[in-house]
Design a protein around this motif. Structure first.
Motif, PDB file in Angstrom:
ATOM      1  N   PRO A 174       0.826  -1.213   0.000  1.00 19.10           N
ATOM      2  CA  PRO A 174       0.000   0.000   0.000  1.00 19.10           C
ATOM      3  C   PRO A 174       0.865   1.269   0.000  1.00 19.10           C
ATOM      4  N   ASP A 175       0.330   2.368  -0.555  1.00 13.39           N
ATOM      5  CA  ASP A 175       1.045   3.647  -0.561  1.00 13.39           C
ATOM      6  C   ASP A 175       1.176   4.233   0.837  1.00 13.39           C
ATOM      7  N   ASN A 176       0.238   3.879   1.712  1.00 18.71           N
ATOM      8  CA  ASN A 176       0.263   4.379   3.079  1.00 18.71           C
ATOM      9  C   ASN A 176       1.281   3.583   3.887  1.00 18.71           C
ATOM     10  N   LEU A 177       2.336   4.278   4.359  1.00 18.25           N
ATOM     11  CA  LEU A 177       3.442   3.587   5.025  1.00 18.25           C
ATOM     12  C   LEU A 177       2.983   2.781   6.239  1.00 18.25           C
ATOM     13  N   ALA A 178       2.006   3.322   6.987  1.00 21.44           N
ATOM     14  CA  ALA A 178       1.546   2.622   8.186  1.00 21.44           C
ATOM     15  C   ALA A 178       0.845   1.316   7.801  1.00 21.44           C
ATOM     16  N   LEU A 179       0.031   1.366   6.753  1.00 20.29           N
ATOM     17  CA  LEU A 179      -0.630   0.135   6.275  1.00 20.29           C
ATOM     18  C   LEU A 179       0.415  -0.847   5.741  1.00 20.29           C
ATOM     19  N   ASP A 180       1.364  -0.301   4.970  1.00 19.89           N
ATOM     20  CA  ASP A 180       2.449  -1.118   4.438  1.00 19.89           C
ATOM     21  C   ASP A 180       3.120  -1.892   5.572  1.00 19.89           C
ATOM     22  N   LYS A 181       3.476  -1.177   6.638  1.00 24.83           N
ATOM     23  CA  LYS A 181       4.161  -1.813   7.764  1.00 24.83           C
ATOM     24  C   LYS A 181       3.278  -2.858   8.446  1.00 24.83           C
ATOM     25  N   MET A 182       2.003  -2.519   8.619  1.00 23.86           N
ATOM     26  CA  MET A 182       1.119  -3.451   9.322  1.00 23.86           C
ATOM     27  C   MET A 182       1.064  -4.803   8.595  1.00 23.86           C
ATOM     28  N   PHE A 183       0.957  -4.751   7.266  1.00 26.75           N
ATOM     29  CA  PHE A 183       0.858  -6.024   6.536  1.00 26.75           C
ATOM     30  C   PHE A 183       2.222  -6.631   6.243  1.00 26.75           C
ATOM     31  N   TRP A 184       3.266  -5.807   6.239  1.00 26.45           N
ATOM     32  CA  TRP A 184       4.632  -6.339   6.092  1.00 26.45           C
ATOM     33  C   TRP A 184       4.934  -7.331   7.221  1.00 26.45           C
ATOM     34  N   TRP A 185       4.438  -7.014   8.396  1.00 21.70           N
ATOM     35  CA  TRP A 185       4.662  -7.914   9.528  1.00 21.70           C
ATOM     36  C   TRP A 185       3.912  -9.238   9.382  1.00 21.70           C
ATOM     37  N   TRP A 186       2.893  -9.251   8.518  1.00 16.12           N
ATOM     38  CA  TRP A 186       2.203 -10.537   8.275  1.00 16.12           C
ATOM     39  C   TRP A 186       3.169 -11.531   7.627  1.00 16.12           C
ATOM     40  N   ILE A 187       4.130 -11.020   6.867  1.00 18.43           N
ATOM     41  CA  ILE A 187       5.158 -11.919   6.359  1.00 18.43           C
ATOM     42  C   ILE A 187       6.192 -12.154   7.452  1.00 18.43           C
TER      43      ILE A 187
END
Lengths: 147, 452
Positions: B179-192
């Protein structure tokens, strides 16, 4: 064999339970991020994020505490430069851009940042991304301006 | 080795060990750059070498897991692997992708290209074409091992192993979502990142450890089966909501501070249970298995995972503590011992166990192999201590007193020097390990006493 199938059922049942709770909380957090804790993402912020990614900045710097720990935290870099430039956004922007353009310093014994040869557009997009990031509600992290 | 297709594992282990050497060489190199920052700065900047250090680690651990799975599944399912050809094609894709990654990072090829250029999210920097290749390789792998199990005997070990491997593949798909939104990016990055190493990887770890205990100690399968679902349950019950400890300061709601603190504290429990499991099996087991080195690595894995992932994880996981330690050398110290203890050791344990079987001979070079265990583990512990102290000083100077990042880093030079010294020792131990695995000698350096 009774205990084995019971253990298996507890494992599957419990995992599904905890995963459903997790997904529910993440869904709520999703709307909290979009509506409450972050500003709308403009086109230049999105482009700036791409500049951040394509140059692998995260493999030296941290952003919101995540990344490599070789170079300064950049989640609040905008606030640091604002503080050093009498809260003048134009001056802060110029100072960040000048810094990036003047790399590497080549000074002996100092950590070196590469020259990324960014265009003026890319530099301004990147600063927009930093400014946007500095306004995320991070529960008051980091503890101080040093990052 | 009872089944011909178990031989597949050998090719995977060779690739894994080659990347292991690359990973440690890169670690020693960037550790040296901390001391002499101008070294290579103009040719290979720190960020490129650091990507190679972390990425080669992740890839070799996964390739090791795949190899171990190809060895374990035939014995558990009591039949040959569905298709050895698919297994070798899968490995070829992974090797091609890895080579592509190395060249792309080092020379920054196709800069900015959406398909061919590097991506810039930590640990998932692989160019998109490599990521898609990984997905294809993962699908081939899952098809291959799942079919083997479905047509054969279904054991608890195979079930937990397969579940972990399916989880790895499914969560990797989030690498394709940015996602373009860094906070969303980080939240789902942790899913990996988190749901891998503190979730489904633990299932793989538990399954491989259980298999080794079954073979090395000779306990009944029923005893192992009772433990393995318990270990898997403890891992996921704590690990899933334990993701909350990454959601403290990235724009996510404040309630994660409570959820993350509580559940990630409980994440210590599965690692302690693995220690209890491993030592109980050895205590109960009747068999005096000739492969002492594999047993040492397996027990060492349980203990070091408990300290690295468990204790060092707990050290900075409570939100009020993490507020000060987040993103400092404290995180770094935990990362090193956790990955080494849990995932490096289990791979080295399994390779130590499987290689003599794959070569059709008695265990060899055990004394030197055990020396490499103690040297490598000792040096990794030293790195961990050095970075923990560096982190404590950094937290005080930077987070409490608010001193400038680079000024603080200059104060930490001694710790980085100690870390680098220990890093060189790790490299020597790794080379010794590789020698003991790939150069079988006829005699041990110290002969063992024949049983009376």
């Amino acid at each position: 064999m009774q205990t084995k199938s019971a253990a298996r059922n507890i494992f599957f049942g419990g995992t599904i339970f905890f995963f459903v709770v997790f997904v529910g909380l993440v869904a709520h957090s999703y709307s909290y991020i979009v509506n409450t804790s972050t500003q709308p993402v403009t086109e230049s912020v999105a482009r700036g994020k791409l500049v951040w990614e394509q140059n692998a900045c995260i493999n030296c710097h941290t952003i919101l505490g995540e990344g490599a720990y070789y170079a300064p935290e950049l989640g609040n870099v905008w606030k640091r430069y604002m503080e050093n430039n009498d809260n003048d956004p134009k001056a802060a922007r110029e100072a960040i851009i000048t810094w990036i353009k003047s790399m590497p310093t080549g000074v002996e014994g100092r950590r070196q940042m590469p020259q990324f040869n960014l265009t003026d557009q890319q530099l301004n997009d990147l600063v927009d991304f930093f400014e946007w990031t500095s306004k995320i509600n991070t529960q008051n992290w980091p503890p101080n301006i040093a990052g | 080795m009872k089944y011909q297709s178990q031989k597949i594992a050998m090719a995977y282990f060779i690739v894994a060990m080659a990347l292991f050497l690359v990973q440690v060489l890169m670690g020693v190199t960037i550790g040296y750059i901390y001391l002499n920052p101008n070294f290579l700065a103009e040719i290979f900047p720190f960020n490129a070498l650091r990507m190679l250090h972390t990425n080669s680690l992740i890839v070799w651990l996964l390739v090791g897991f795949f190899g171990a799975t190809y060895y374990i599944i035939p014995e558990e399912a009591e039949r040959e692997i569905e298709s050895p050809t698919i297994a070798y094609i899968q490995l070829a894709i992974l090797v091609l992708g890895t080579a592509g990654v190395v060249v792309t990072y080092l020379f920054d090829l196709f800069h900015g290209n959406w398909l061919l250029g590097k991506q810039g999210r930590e640990f998932i920097e692989q160019p998109l074409w490599v990521q898609l290749g990984i997905v294809v390789a993962a699908l081939m792998f899952l098809y291959n091992v799942t079919m083997t199990v479905l047509k054969g005997r279904k054991t608890a070990i195979a079930n937990v192993l397969l579940l972990g491997l399916w989880g790895i593949a499914i969560f990797f798909l989030f690498a394709l979502y940015n996602p373009d939104n860094l906070a969303l990016d980080k939240m789902f990055w942790w899913w990996i990142v988190h749901l891998w190493v503190e979730g489904v990887w633990e299932l793989v770890l538990a399954a491989i450890l259980a298999f080794l205990m079954l073979k090395l100690t000779g306990v009944d399968r029923e005893v192992v089966d009772k433990w393995i679902y318990g270990l898997a349950a403890l891992s996921l019950f704590t690990g899933i909501l334990g993701t909350g400890h990454h959601y403290y300061w990235i724009g996510t709601p404040a309630y994660w501070q409570w959820i993350g603190s509580i559940f990630s504290t409980l994440e210590v429990v599965p690692f302690f249970a693995m220690v209890l499991f491993a030592f109980t099996m050895v205590w109960k087991g009747q068999r005096n298995h000739p492969n002492k080195a594999a047993l040492l690595w397996a027990l060492g894995c349980a203990v070091l995972a408990f300290f690295g992932a468990g204790i060092w994880g707990f050290l900075h996981t409570l939100a009020p503590v993490n507020y000060y330690t987040h993103g400092t050398q404290v995180t770094m110290s935990h990362g090193h011992l956790a990955f080494f203890g849990a995932y490096v050791c289990i791979n080295l344990a399994f390779i130590t166990y499987a290689m003599p079987k794959l070569l059709g001979r008695e265990p060899y070079n055990q004394v030197l192999n055990m020396v490499s265990f103690w040297v490598m583990s000792g040096a990794m512990a030293f790195i961990t201590f050095a970075l923990t102290f560096a982190g404590a000083v950094q937290v005080h100077l930077q987070r409490v007193r608010g001193e400038n990042f680079m000024d603080v880093q200059d104060e930490l030079g001694l710790f980085y020097l100690l870390r680098e010294g220990a890093g060189v020792v790790v490299l020597i131990a790794v080379i010794l390990y590789l020698y003991t695995i790939f150069v079988p000698r006829e005699q041990e350096v110290i002969a063992s006493q024949p049983a009376e």
